[in-house]
Scaffold this active site. Structure first.
Site, mmCIF file in Angstrom:
data_model
loop_
_atom_site.group_PDB
_atom_site.id
_atom_site.type_symbol
_atom_site.label_atom_id
_atom_site.label_comp_id
_atom_site.label_asym_id
_atom_site.label_seq_id
_atom_site.Cartn_x
_atom_site.Cartn_y
_atom_site.Cartn_z
ATOM 1 N N ASN A 23 0.848 -1.218 0.000
ATOM 2 C CA ASN A 23 0.000 0.000 0.000
ATOM 3 C C ASN A 23 0.870 1.250 0.000
ATOM 4 O OD1 ASN A 23 -3.078 -0.556 0.300
ATOM 5 N ND2 ASN A 23 -2.093 -2.111 1.574
ATOM 6 N N ARG A 100 0.051 -3.169 15.196
ATOM 7 C CA ARG A 100 0.118 -2.911 16.637
ATOM 8 C C ARG A 100 -1.241 -2.442 17.127
ATOM 9 N NH1 ARG A 100 3.994 -3.708 20.154
ATOM 10 N NH2 ARG A 100 3.345 -1.813 21.238
ATOM 11 N N LEU A 102 -3.070 0.065 19.446
ATOM 12 C CA LEU A 102 -2.630 1.398 19.879
ATOM 13 C C LEU A 102 -3.353 1.817 21.159
ATOM 14 C CD1 LEU A 102 -2.845 2.845 16.283
ATOM 15 C CD2 LEU A 102 -0.734 2.287 17.522
ATOM 16 N N ASN A 116 -6.757 4.140 8.821
ATOM 17 C CA ASN A 116 -6.335 2.737 8.733
ATOM 18 C C ASN A 116 -7.059 2.068 7.569
ATOM 19 O OD1 ASN A 116 -5.030 0.317 9.567
ATOM 20 N ND2 ASN A 116 -6.921 -0.351 10.558
ATOM 21 N N HIS A 118 -8.364 -1.736 6.522
ATOM 22 C CA HIS A 118 -8.594 -3.035 7.165
ATOM 23 C C HIS A 118 -9.204 -3.993 6.142
ATOM 24 C CE1 HIS A 118 -9.325 -5.859 10.398
ATOM 25 N NE2 HIS A 118 -10.506 -6.078 9.852
ATOM 26 N N SER A 145 -11.983 -1.967 3.972
ATOM 27 C CA SER A 145 -12.545 -0.715 4.499
ATOM 28 C C SER A 145 -11.417 0.254 4.830
ATOM 29 C CB SER A 145 -13.318 -0.976 5.806
ATOM 30 O OG SER A 145 -14.307 -1.971 5.643
ATOM 31 N N ASP A 154 -10.297 -1.319 15.142
ATOM 32 C CA ASP A 154 -11.012 -1.429 13.864
ATOM 33 C C ASP A 154 -12.453 -0.927 13.967
ATOM 34 O OD1 ASP A 154 -8.713 -2.590 12.712
ATOM 35 O OD2 ASP A 154 -9.329 -4.586 13.380
#
Ligand code: GRF
Length: 220
Positions: A23, A100, A102, A116, A118, A145, A154
């Site tokens: 990415n 990780r 967070l 993020n 996911h 997503s 998430d």
């Protein structure tokens, strides 16, 4: 007519990775060919051997490793990571395979400016092994997503999703590769909206083109 991309400053982005960085590579490519108005000021990894660091170095981008094994607990690690990120004064922090969990303090510090990606259609399959879990459930549709990060794992507001049909003979690997192809299209698109000022998070409300977004935008 002046080109709005030229008059606007490029968005200062720090990317966090733990692994391959495919990415990240798409963001680097689109930054370089000017299709994405961002400037990646640093790539930071918790793992020294993350291949994504090589991708960043090859592109002349600053890199840093903040090794989680060197810290006694999550709080001290996240505090060190936060200091390292803040040194670059990013307008946006992009998690791109940063593996990780967070702390709330860290997440709150970057509230509204941390994204993020996911590999599932959230809220389905938070956490790990999303592809296998979708196959095991005999789900028909899976996907990816992009969401703003909040303290819930998430669980932040989902901005956009892309769907992938699950085939009868899919393995976690075959499904992951089709999902990744979608990731590589979706992530730069959403980051571009932020860079152009089209998308913001106001408290917990997503604002897209001056309107409240009530459900995720679906991108093919
Ligand atoms: C992607 O599947 C992404 O959805 C997840 O971690 C993976 C990162 O892949 N959060 P890469 O390092 O960008 O290749």
């Amino acid at each position: 007519m002046p080109n709005p991309n030229h008059s606007r400053e490029k968005l200062n982005v720090v990317v966090l990775i733990s692994g391959s960085g495919s990415n990240l590579q798409v963001l680097i490519d689109q930054m370089r060919d000017h299709s994405l108005p961002i400037r990646i000021s640093a790539v930071i990894s918790n793992k020294a051997d993350a291949y994504g660091l090589k991708r960043a170095e090859a592109a002349g981008i600053s890199t840093a490793v903040v090794n989680n094994k060197a810290y006694p607990d999550r709080e001290s690690y996240d505090a060190a990571l936060q200091r390292k990120i803040d040194a670059y004064q990013p307008q946006l922090v992009v998690l791109a395979g940063f593996m990780r969990i967070l702390t709330p303090d860290f997440v709150n510090h970057f509230q509204g400016r941390m994204l993020n990606i996911h590999p599932s259609l959230l809220p389905n399959y938070r956490g790990l092994n999303t592809h296998q879990r979708a196959i095991d459930d005999k789900a028909k549709i899976h996907g990816v997503s992009v969401h703003f990060v909040t303290p819930e794992l998430d669980g932040g507001p989902v901005i956009a999703q892309s769907q992938v049909a699950i085939k009868e003979n899919d393995t976690a690997e075959s499904l992951a590769s089709r999902v990744q192809a979608k990731e590589h299209r979706l992530y730069p698109l959403v980051i571009g909206w932020i860079a152009l000022g089209r998308l913001t998070l106001n408290n917990s409300e997503l604002i897209f083109d001056n309107k409240t977004l009530t459900k995720p935008i679906i991108i093919d």
